[in-house]
Design a protein around this motif. Sequence first.
Motif, PDB file in Angstrom:
ATOM      1  N   SER A  23       0.844  -1.201   0.000  1.00 42.89           N
ATOM      2  CA  SER A  23       0.000   0.000   0.000  1.00 42.89           C
ATOM      3  C   SER A  23       0.877   1.249   0.000  1.00 42.89           C
ATOM      4  O   SER A  23       0.629   2.199  -0.749  1.00 42.89           O
ATOM      5  CB  SER A  23      -0.914   0.002   1.223  1.00 42.89           C
ATOM      6  OG  SER A  23      -1.684  -1.173   1.235  1.00 42.89           O
TER       7      SER A  23
ATOM      8  N   ASN B 179       2.454   1.589  -3.381  1.00 46.76           N
ATOM      9  CA  ASN B 179       1.549   2.212  -4.362  1.00 46.76           C
ATOM     10  C   ASN B 179       1.471   3.721  -4.151  1.00 46.76           C
ATOM     11  O   ASN B 179       1.504   4.496  -5.113  1.00 46.76           O
ATOM     12  CB  ASN B 179       0.142   1.604  -4.265  1.00 46.76           C
ATOM     13  CG  ASN B 179      -0.064   0.466  -5.258  1.00 46.76           C
ATOM     14  OD1 ASN B 179       0.627   0.368  -6.280  1.00 46.76           O
ATOM     15  ND2 ASN B 179      -1.021  -0.399  -4.978  1.00 46.76           N
ATOM     16  N   LEU B 180       1.380   4.145  -2.887  1.00 44.24           N
ATOM     17  CA  LEU B 180       1.333   5.593  -2.605  1.00 44.24           C
ATOM     18  C   LEU B 180       2.614   6.265  -3.116  1.00 44.24           C
ATOM     19  O   LEU B 180       2.563   7.327  -3.745  1.00 44.24           O
ATOM     20  CB  LEU B 180       1.173   5.833  -1.094  1.00 44.24           C
ATOM     21  CG  LEU B 180       1.287   7.290  -0.645  1.00 44.24           C
ATOM     22  CD1 LEU B 180       0.155   8.145  -1.228  1.00 44.24           C
ATOM     23  CD2 LEU B 180       1.275   7.406   0.885  1.00 44.24           C
ATOM     24  N   THR B 181       3.737   5.617  -2.889  1.00 41.21           N
ATOM     25  CA  THR B 181       5.021   6.186  -3.321  1.00 41.21           C
ATOM     26  C   THR B 181       5.066   6.313  -4.845  1.00 41.21           C
ATOM     27  O   THR B 181       5.518   7.334  -5.388  1.00 41.21           O
ATOM     28  CB  THR B 181       6.185   5.301  -2.815  1.00 41.21           C
ATOM     29  OG1 THR B 181       6.016   5.109  -1.413  1.00 41.21           O
ATOM     30  CG2 THR B 181       7.529   5.934  -3.094  1.00 41.21           C
TER      31      THR B 181
ATOM     32  N   SER C 291      -5.664   0.210  -2.216  1.00 36.30           N
ATOM     33  CA  SER C 291      -4.608   1.145  -1.793  1.00 36.30           C
ATOM     34  C   SER C 291      -4.386   2.237  -2.839  1.00 36.30           C
ATOM     35  O   SER C 291      -3.869   3.311  -2.514  1.00 36.30           O
ATOM     36  CB  SER C 291      -3.309   0.404  -1.484  1.00 36.30           C
ATOM     37  OG  SER C 291      -2.895  -0.378  -2.573  1.00 36.30           O
TER      38      SER C 291
ATOM     39  N   ARG D  81      -7.070   4.740  -2.079  1.00 32.51           N
ATOM     40  CA  ARG D  81      -6.683   5.328  -0.797  1.00 32.51           C
ATOM     41  C   ARG D  81      -5.560   6.347  -1.009  1.00 32.51           C
ATOM     42  O   ARG D  81      -5.550   7.424  -0.414  1.00 32.51           O
ATOM     43  CB  ARG D  81      -6.218   4.205   0.131  1.00 32.51           C
ATOM     44  CG  ARG D  81      -6.071   4.602   1.549  1.00 32.51           C
ATOM     45  CD  ARG D  81      -5.747   3.410   2.405  1.00 32.51           C
ATOM     46  NE  ARG D  81      -6.951   2.771   2.914  1.00 32.51           N
ATOM     47  CZ  ARG D  81      -6.978   2.007   4.000  1.00 32.51           C
ATOM     48  NH1 ARG D  81      -5.882   1.766   4.665  1.00 32.51           N
ATOM     49  NH2 ARG D  81      -8.095   1.456   4.416  1.00 32.51           N
ATOM     50  N   ALA D  82      -4.625   5.993  -1.901  1.00 34.19           N
ATOM     51  CA  ALA D  82      -3.526   6.931  -2.202  1.00 34.19           C
ATOM     52  C   ALA D  82      -4.088   8.194  -2.841  1.00 34.19           C
ATOM     53  O   ALA D  82      -3.709   9.314  -2.478  1.00 34.19           O
ATOM     54  CB  ALA D  82      -2.510   6.267  -3.134  1.00 34.19           C
TER      55      ALA D  82
END
Length: 484
Positions: free
Chosen positions: A164, A167-169, A202, A205-206
């Motif tokens: 997760s 993925n945000l990164t 995710s 969410r990101a």
Amino acid sequence: MQSSDGWSTDDFRRQGKLVLELLTDFVDRGRRGEGDVVGIRSVEELARAMDLARLITEGGADDDRFRALVETFLDSATNLHHPAYIAHQVAVPHYASALADLISGTIANGMAVYEMGPTAGAVEIAVIDWMLAKVGWQPTGRNRDNEPAVGSSPGGGVLTHGGSLANLTAMLAARAAVAPEAWEHGTPADLVVVAPANAHYSLSRAAAAMGLGTSALVAAPTDRLGRVLPDELPELLDRLADDDRRVMAVCANACATATGLYDPVREVGELCRERGLWFHVDGAHGASALLHQDEAWRLAGVDLADSLIWDAHKLLQTSVLCAAVLVRDGRTLAGAFQQDAVYVTEGEREIGFDFILQQFECTKAPLGLKLTMVLALVGEDGLAENIGTLWENTRGIYARIAARSGFETLCEPESNILCFRCEGDDALQTLIRKKLMHDGDFLLSQADVAGRRWLRLAVMNPLTDEATIDRLLDRIEALAAEGN
Ligand SMILES: Cc1ncc(COP(=O)(O)O)c(C=O)c1O
């Protein structure tokens, strides 16, 4: 010698041996398929059984109480080593990665800046370079013995505590490429992310965390099973352009969480390259197929991506957590976090590498050691063999279920994830899953795909054999007869 912090190295040695013995018994029981795969009881009951209130407030546990705590904890823990564990995408860890966790916990080399853990830093760089090579990208160049080829841009990557965060990164790197001013001034409202509706949550969410809002996630055209249809993507991209929406990233699953199916990576990648769009591949689960010569073709074209995430704690026999975010061009990752952290870094280093400027975390565990210690024992070939076995076993399980009356399969598996259902409505599938879990016999998961609920198997354990599946199907048949 006991010091003022309440423990001695003699205690460590004695209680360490005890814990290792209890863990070995736990793994042995699991591998023999003895006992329950999970012990679902209420929080109150478990807290009481572990005597948590007293231990937490009073401390001072002697060896007997310490042993009782560990034994009770393990007694109701979910046993991934048990062949009846067929539920979630968490690797059955090789003991070597568990030992790495012990090393990590003991030395606590938090990886923000190089001097907090130089060996951990060197290990992480080696792991990232190894993964980059598997994708077909250049090494990072952070290890000067391993420079990228002359004239090519270095790849990049960091390990994160989970897919997760990876993925945000990747989304932050994509945003920096499209809207570098966003770090300071906020995310522009015209940005969208194109992803199949079944992309891992995710990603949405990101998007929400980055201030895009989940409505900025635009569903890519897919077939009935949720696979991206590349021929229909251009029309969507044109429509978005007409509406003055800028595409921050196009995402593909490799493979999808619910179904284990792969999107056509090459076709989507070629389209993104043509249009100059950031292409992100979520390979948290399925990128490990790159290691297997008969299965790697499902990721053909992954080198066209700009970013890829890959979890070692899903299919590389590594304990939770150890995920990687990789980028084709290492310079793009540097844009993800445009922070001046001079109070901890010294700017351009003469030696080593500060991860802090390329990761969301400040302090981070030495995650790379877990995978490295597994690789050191089983090698790439060992990992590939395990993946091959899981894939093969899943195909065998599929054939067994498909041949049995009263059961229906969603589709042929492309990985070690498989959806099926027994005759009856959606509620019955949930009822069966819950009953199996509460009885402690089998742990399965479930997924809603193509408008219906499915029982879902993630075959993580090579010990999940045909006999296990026959027992499972017999149990489901009996439960269905009761529930219908
Ligand atoms: C495709 C995919 N991406 C991302 C994730 C998130 O990974 P993690 O659980 O390590 O945060 C998962 C987890 O199952 C996944 O299947």
